[in-house]
Write an enzyme that holds these catalytic residues in place. Structure first.
Site, short mmCIF file in Angstrom:
data_model
loop_
_atom_site.label_atom_id
_atom_site.label_comp_id
_atom_site.label_asym_id
_atom_site.label_seq_id
_atom_site.Cartn_x
_atom_site.Cartn_y
_atom_site.Cartn_z
N LYS A 59 0.83 -1.12 0.47
CA LYS A 59 0.20 -0.35 -0.22
C LYS A 59 0.94 1.23 0.01
O LYS A 59 1.21 1.46 0.58
CB LYS A 59 -0.25 -0.20 1.03
N GLU A 70 9.42 15.66 15.23
CA GLU A 70 11.04 15.77 14.19
C GLU A 70 10.86 16.19 13.19
O GLU A 70 8.82 16.72 13.12
CB GLU A 70 9.70 13.85 13.44
N CYS A 87 13.98 10.14 7.04
CA CYS A 87 13.73 9.35 8.62
C CYS A 87 15.25 9.42 9.53
O CYS A 87 15.03 10.01 10.28
CB CYS A 87 13.01 7.93 8.58
N GLU A 96 8.95 0.78 11.70
CA GLU A 96 10.01 1.55 11.18
C GLU A 96 9.35 2.85 11.12
O GLU A 96 8.57 3.64 9.85
CB GLU A 96 10.12 1.36 9.34
P1 NAD Z 1 2.33 8.53 7.34
O1 NAD Z 1 1.81 8.37 8.23
O2 NAD Z 1 1.23 9.80 7.36
O3 NAD Z 1 1.80 8.02 6.30
C1 NAD Z 1 2.76 6.04 7.00
C2 NAD Z 1 1.82 5.30 5.50
O4 NAD Z 1 0.90 4.42 6.27
C3 NAD Z 1 1.24 5.66 4.36
O5 NAD Z 1 0.69 5.33 2.72
C4 NAD Z 1 -0.54 6.40 4.71
O6 NAD Z 1 -1.42 6.00 3.18
C5 NAD Z 1 -0.38 4.85 5.45
N1 NAD Z 1 -1.80 5.50 6.55
C6 NAD Z 1 -1.80 6.39 7.17
N2 NAD Z 1 -3.25 6.18 8.33
C7 NAD Z 1 -2.84 5.07 8.20
C8 NAD Z 1 -3.52 3.55 8.89
N3 NAD Z 1 -4.52 4.42 10.15
N4 NAD Z 1 -3.53 2.81 8.75
C9 NAD Z 1 -2.71 1.75 8.01
N5 NAD Z 1 -2.15 3.01 7.31
C10 NAD Z 1 -2.05 4.24 7.32
O7 NAD Z 1 4.04 8.69 6.79
P2 NAD Z 1 4.62 9.54 5.85
O8 NAD Z 1 4.11 11.09 5.55
O9 NAD Z 1 4.30 9.01 4.58
O10 NAD Z 1 6.34 9.05 6.22
C11 NAD Z 1 6.71 10.05 6.44
C12 NAD Z 1 7.22 9.82 8.37
O11 NAD Z 1 7.64 7.91 7.37
C13 NAD Z 1 8.34 9.69 8.86
O12 NAD Z 1 7.99 9.98 10.42
C14 NAD Z 1 8.95 9.15 8.63
O13 NAD Z 1 10.34 9.78 9.58
C15 NAD Z 1 9.28 8.20 8.52
N6 NAD Z 1 9.94 7.22 8.28
C16 NAD Z 1 10.29 6.16 8.68
C17 NAD Z 1 11.78 5.32 7.73
C18 NAD Z 1 11.96 4.70 8.68
O14 NAD Z 1 12.61 2.83 7.81
N7 NAD Z 1 11.95 4.00 9.97
C19 NAD Z 1 11.50 5.51 6.34
C20 NAD Z 1 10.85 6.25 6.04
C21 NAD Z 1 10.09 6.95 6.23
#
Ligand code: NAD
Length: 528
Positions: free
Chosen positions: A167, A374, A275, A241
């Protein structure tokens, strides 16, 4: 999210120009369940595949990725705004390196492992640890590396014998489309790797769909909590993650030039939307002022613009609300004593997108929001430290714990700090790169999440370990019925003999319980 249409479509927008990039159809929750059910059937067949089959499929996927590389990079850059170079280095390279490592090493890591039983009464047994696929892995991925992250998780899952339902983020759905496309072009068995599209509702449907064996979620801390709660209701395992707030520790003996160059790249590549971006820099006090000046000078020189322009080094933030968040954090920091050393505004570029200047702040109070949240944008704070202990205390003083970097020419110090820093990865004179290597583990501590991806641990986490025992059934089992006083005495003696420290204790126990031990011995030998 901002760009989720009410109806059945997601519109992808270029965050630099605000021009449309394209649309994809949203997968309704009932369709997600169907896709998962089909993937489950495919997973049952794929679980029987040999490691050579998996390696061959992944090899064909690598060829497809290489053939389509320019087109893929252009899509990622259009949707996220990142410079084209980064669509190669941080997406395609990351995906390919992880693919090659997983394809080449799954057979070594996941082959059945022979166990030896050292206990005298179990020595006749033979045992194995078997690593079996989990079935369907639900991969929920973020937009910041829409190809590199989704594909890395998919490659490890397939190499471990699983099916995958990805997804992608609603902010980069067209990049996500490629995850399925390259597998299809490579002749993947029907249903084995699928993409479903949408925002929170689609992600939630993936987490809850019957048939999902595990969820690998990459995203924010806030969403991670929701995913963990939904998975918990179903007792479904999940790898999280999440975000980071990585510290960079610059010691007096560091290569100054390299440290500044690392800080500029670590803080501002992908417009800081990484991240493991460097968000907090701590510098040895005598070096602090010179470091800040040089960092600010080089930050000002970064070329801001559209990612598709080849000289661009800094693109926009991905969405308007993300820029608003960054601006709020900067304003709050400035209202709490922070000093702007460069940046802090929207640049004048003649482009309508969500750009923000690379920004360096000093003197920020501990209570400022930017110290706790963050940032996920092109902003970094710098502060001095007096000695190693203070540097460690400052670095560890965050609820996040994803990565940390140590900049020094003293490798003994680097080794010491790698143990003391609360982070899932600690780099020396470098930052972040290991996401793009299959062999290094990836994951967080504290509120940066739990579980590991990449490396042998990533493969283990996508497998169900089973202990398999082989026994001809000829040797009697001493703890079976009947029970009586003699048997109890025998076990008292056996406990001391097997687990007592030192010969004296073992012999003492044997002597005290000699009758019981004889009784057990007879039973063992005669089978009665
Ligand atoms: P986000 O949490 O807004 O979304 C991540 C994913 O989750 C998207 O695909 C979104 O559609 C989905 N999502 C949203 N609500 C959901 C729910 N209730 N149930 C299931 N899925 C849901 O994050 P983002 O803005 O896309 O990404 C940025 C964040 O990701 C930052 O905090 C960054 O640090 C983190 N990140 C972490 C890593 C790592 O390896 N630790 C890598 C990249 C990004």
């Amino acid at each position: 999210m901002a760009r989720q249409a009410q109806a059945a479509e997601l519109r992808s927008v270029n965050p630099a120009t605000l021009e449309p990039v394209g649309t994809v159809r949203i997968s309704p929750p009932e369709e997600v369940a169907e896709v998962v059910a089909e993937a489950r059937l495919a997973a049952e067949r794929w679980a029987q595949s040999t490691f050579a089959d998996r390696r061959a499929l992944l090899g064909r996927v690598a060829a497809e990725l290489l053939d389509a590389a320019d087109e893929i990079a252009a899509t990622v850059t259009a949707e996220t705004g990142k410079p084209l170079v980064e669509s190669y280095t941080a997406e395609l390279f990351v995906a390919l390196d992880n693919l090659v490592w997983a394809a080449s090493n799954a057979s070594l890591v996941l082959r059945p492992e022979r166990l030896r039983h050292p206990q005298p009464h179990l020595r006749h047994k033979r045992g194995w640890l078997l690593y079996e696929p989990l079935g369907v892995i639900g991969v929920i991925s973020p937009w910041n590396f829409p190809l590199g992250i989704a594909l890395t998780q998919a490659f490890f899952a397939v190499a471990a014998g699983n099916a995958v339902v990805v997804k992608p983020s609603e902010l980069a759905p067209l990049s996500g489309v490629w995850a399925e496309r390259v597998f299809r072009a490579a002749g993947v068995p029907a249903g084995l790797v699928r993409v479903v599209q949408g925002g929170a509702a689609t992600g939630d449907a993936v987490v809850r769909s019957p048939g999902v064996g595990k969820v690998v979620f990459t995203g924010s801390r806030a969403t991670g909590r929701l995913v963990a709660a939904a998975a918990g209701e179903r007792l479904r395992p999940v790898t999280l993650e999440l975000g980071g707030k990585d510290p960079m520790l610059v010691f007096e003996d560091a290569d100054f030039d390299r440290a500044v160059a690392g800080a500029v790249w670590g803080s501002f590549s992908n417009c800081g939307q990484v991240c493991s971006a460097v968000e907090r820099i701590y510098v040895a006090r005598p070096l602090h002022e010179a470091f800040v000046e040089e960092l600010a000078r080089r930050a000002r020189r970064l070329r801001i613009g559209e990612g598709r322009e080849l000289q661009t080094e800094l693109g926009p933030l991905v969405a308007e609300e993300r820029r608003n968040h960054v601006e709020e954090l900067v304003a709050d920091a400035l209202s709490r004593g922070g000093e702007l050393r460069t940046g802090g505004s929207r640049p004048e570029l003649g482009l309508p997108g969500w750009f923000h200047e690379p920004t360096v702040l000093t003197g920020v109070e501990r209570e400022a929001r930017i110290e706790r949240e963050e940032i996920f944008g092109p902003v970094v704070t710098v502060a001095p430290f007096a000695d190693e202990d203070e540097a460690v205390r400052l670095a560890n003083g965050s609820s996040f714990g994803l990565g940390a970097s140590v900049w020094t020419s003293d490798l003994e110090r680097a080794r010491r700090l790698a143990r003391r820093l609360e982070a899932g990865s600690v780099w020396t004179n470098d930052v972040s790169y290991s996401y793009g290597t299959g062999q290094a583990s990836w994951g967080g501590t504290k509120e940066s999440g739990f579980g590991r991806t990449h490396s042998k641990h990533g493969l283990y986490e996508l497998s169900r370990v089973k202990f398999a025992d082989l026994d001809r059934g000829r040797v009697p089992v001493p703890w079976w019925y009947p029970y009586d006083e003699g048997v109890l005495s025998g076990f008292r003696g056996m406990a001391g003999v097997l687990y007592g420290e030192g010969l004296k204790r073992k012999l003492g126990s044997a002597w005290r319980h000699r009758r019981g031990l004889l009784r057990l011995g007879r039973r063992y030998l005669s089978g009665s």
